[in-house]
Design an enzyme around this catalytic site. Structure first.
Site, PDB file in Angstrom:
ATOM      1  CE1 TYR A 160      -3.119   3.072   0.615  1.00  9.87           C
ATOM      2  CE2 TYR A 160      -1.465   3.656   2.258  1.00  9.87           C
ATOM      3  CZ  TYR A 160      -2.542   3.998   1.458  1.00  9.87           C
ATOM      4  OH  TYR A 160      -3.026   5.275   1.493  1.00  9.87           O
ATOM      5  CG  HIS A 234      -4.091   0.867   3.873  1.00  9.78           C
ATOM      6  ND1 HIS A 234      -4.868  -0.002   3.157  1.00  9.78           N
ATOM      7  CD2 HIS A 234      -4.515   2.105   3.547  1.00  9.78           C
ATOM      8  CE1 HIS A 234      -5.727   0.701   2.416  1.00  9.78           C
ATOM      9  NE2 HIS A 234      -5.539   1.979   2.635  1.00  9.78           N
TER      10      HIS A 234
HETATM   11  C1  GCO Z   1      -5.246   7.372   3.207  1.00  8.83           C
HETATM   12  C2  GCO Z   1      -6.016   6.173   2.818  1.00  8.83           C
HETATM   13  C3  GCO Z   1      -6.463   6.068   1.386  1.00  8.83           C
HETATM   14  C4  GCO Z   1      -7.428   4.912   1.231  1.00  8.83           C
HETATM   15  C5  GCO Z   1      -8.470   5.185   0.185  1.00  8.83           C
HETATM   16  C6  GCO Z   1      -9.500   4.091   0.058  1.00  8.83           C
HETATM   17  O1  GCO Z   1      -4.765   7.349   4.322  1.00  8.83           O
HETATM   18  O2  GCO Z   1      -5.168   8.306   2.427  1.00  8.83           O
HETATM   19  O3  GCO Z   1      -5.494   5.013   3.362  1.00  8.83           O
HETATM   20  O4  GCO Z   1      -5.421   5.995   0.474  1.00  8.83           O
HETATM   21  O5  GCO Z   1      -6.742   3.747   0.939  1.00  8.83           O
HETATM   22  O6  GCO Z   1      -9.086   6.397   0.489  1.00  8.83           O
HETATM   23  O7  GCO Z   1     -10.434   4.391  -0.933  1.00  8.83           O
HETATM   24 MG    MG Z   2      -5.003   5.622   5.432  1.00 12.77          MG
END
Ligand code: GCO
Ligand code: MG
Length: 428
Positions: A160, A234
């Site tokens: 992520y 995440h």
């Molecule tokens: C963040 C988030 C996003 C989410 C996304 C899901 O902290 O900005 O984790 O990147 O993953 O909004 O739709």
């Molecule tokens: Mg986030």
């Protein structure tokens, strides 16, 4: 004055599905906008708004925001959850927008006035290794940022938030936004054409939890204490590994560690609090007050990071912010690309007016999005600035919005599964 129409408008100027509610009134030219973006399931929100809330709202007095919120919320008997909360949030923000326009005041004035001139932002630095992340942080610091979220690729894994070893969803989104911008996916310097077979990435928590402390060791060694550093887990690792990570990161003095646990593992926060002083930010996935109230009243988190439209909108967020103030918890409203410019404006008005503001996540909208949403709050010198127009201060060019239809992703906006090496599906 009466509500005469309620609609949900979908648009995707960056290739990311956005949903915005528009409420029209019996006063000619007076309407309001609210963000209702649930990017993974946009059409469910459209149905909730147009089939259920529209008939409930037409003829009502738009000034009665609290009564409308409470009665609409109870009208389904079963309540809360991302679909109905987003729909309600879109209506709620549009009513606040109308109230601000009636008063001829920006919303932060109705919320008590400015506590600060602008909202400091955190930017996203990502890279394939620690050196690339360091360069990205330095770039942001040169632009005036004092807070930077740092994510690194983990070799061989779908991670992520990092650019090179990107997740399948991010590669989809990049491909889509290039399509929307009229460029060919794969043309330099962008990513390669989206090949959904090749996107079947693998995720293993242990290489990640071993690597992240090394990233922050490198960053602190090279950058010193001149910048605040943040990281988003995440909700991707088992609770005990999240706890180990939070402890291992202590020497590097993070501003916060985000979503170390999934909402389903809320019970683990008590242990985490006893074990580590790493500041904890939580929970963009929360939808229900019974998920976040205990964490706040037990002082188990430091930053509340909800996605405002997912908890029911501005009215709920105001109550939540006030509640947090009594427990020393600061706000860090979720602010990614799947919050519309209307939603970012709502974040900003609260950021300006709430004493216990912590930090604001930034998303810099492309030109197409700024054209669809005139009045999009300005990003300048590491901060988000209000345009001081009445209400939320953001408009919608519906003709232009229609030129950016929802992306036709193979998953209809949903995230493709992330799997462990043995095939077990994982949280994204
Ligand atoms: C963040 C988030 C996003 C989410 C996304 C899901 O902290 O900005 O984790 O990147 O993953 O909004 O739709
Ligand atoms: Mg986030």
């Amino acid at each position: 004055m009466r509500i005469t129409d309620v609609r949900a408008v979908c648009t995707a100027p960056e290739g990311i599905a956005l949903v915005v509610v528009k409420i029209e009134t019996s006063t000619p030219g007076l309407s309001g906008l609210g963000c209702a973006t649930f990017t993974q399931r946009p059409l469910t929100v459209v149905t909730a708004v147009e089939e259920y809330l529209r008939p409930f709202l037409i003829g009502k007095d738009p000034a009665a925001i609290e009564d409308i919120w409470q009665s609409a919320n109870l009208s389904s008997y079963w309540r809360s959850g991302p679909v109905l909360n987003n729909a309600l949030a879109g209506v709620d923000a549009a009513l606040w927008d109308i109230k601000g326009k009636c008063a001829n005041l920006p919303l932060y004035q109705l919320f008590g006035g400015k506590c600060r001139e602008y909202a400091p932002l955190y930017a996203h630095a990502a890279g394939e290794d620690a050196i690339a992340v360091e360069e990205a942080v330095r770039d942001y610091m040169a632009q005036g940022y004092r807070y930077v979220r740092c994510q690194t690729a983990v070799p061989g894994l779908a991670t992520y938030g990092a650019r090179k070893s990107v997740t399948r969803w991010q590669r989809n989104a990049q491909g889509e936004s290039q399509r929307a911008a009229g460029t060919q996916p794969g043309s330099p310097p962008g990513p390669q054409a989206v090949d959904h077979k090749a996107l079947e990435g693998v995720w293993e928590p242990t290489p990640y939890t071993r690597l992240v402390p090394r990233l922050f060791e490198h960053l602190r060694n090279r950058l010193g204490d001149s910048v605040e550093l943040l990281h988003d887990v995440h909700e991707r690792v088992p609770p005990i590994q999240a706890l180990g990570l939070a402890k291992a990161l202590e020497p590097y003095n993070l501003f916060f560690l985000e979503d170390p646990l999934a909402p389903e593992d809320n019970g683990y926060f008590r242990t985490m609090r006893q074990q580590t002083t790493t500041p904890i930010a939580m929970g963009e996935l929360f939808v229900n007050q019974s998920e976040y109230v205990p964490l706040i009243e037990e002082r188990l988190i430091d930053f509340i990071r909800v996605h405002i439209s997912d908890i029911g909108g501005i009215s709920m967020a105001r109550k939540l912010a006030a509640f947090c103030e009594f427990y020393g918890v600061r706000t860090a409203w979720h602010g990614p690309g799947d919050v519309s410019p209307v939603g970012h404006a709502a974040n900003l008005h609260l950021d300006l007016a709430c004493h216990n503001f912590g930090i604001q996540e930034q998303h810099v909208f492309n030109q197409a999005a700024q054209d669809v949403f005139p009045g999009t709050p300005e990003v300048r010198d590491g901060g988000l600035w209000s345009n001081d127009r009445p209400g939320l201060g953001v408009d919608l060019d519906e003709g232009l919005a229609a030129r950016f239809p929802l992306p036709e992703t193979p998953y209809g906006g949903a995230w493709p599964p992330i799997r462990r090496a043995d095939g077990t599906v994982m949280r994204p």
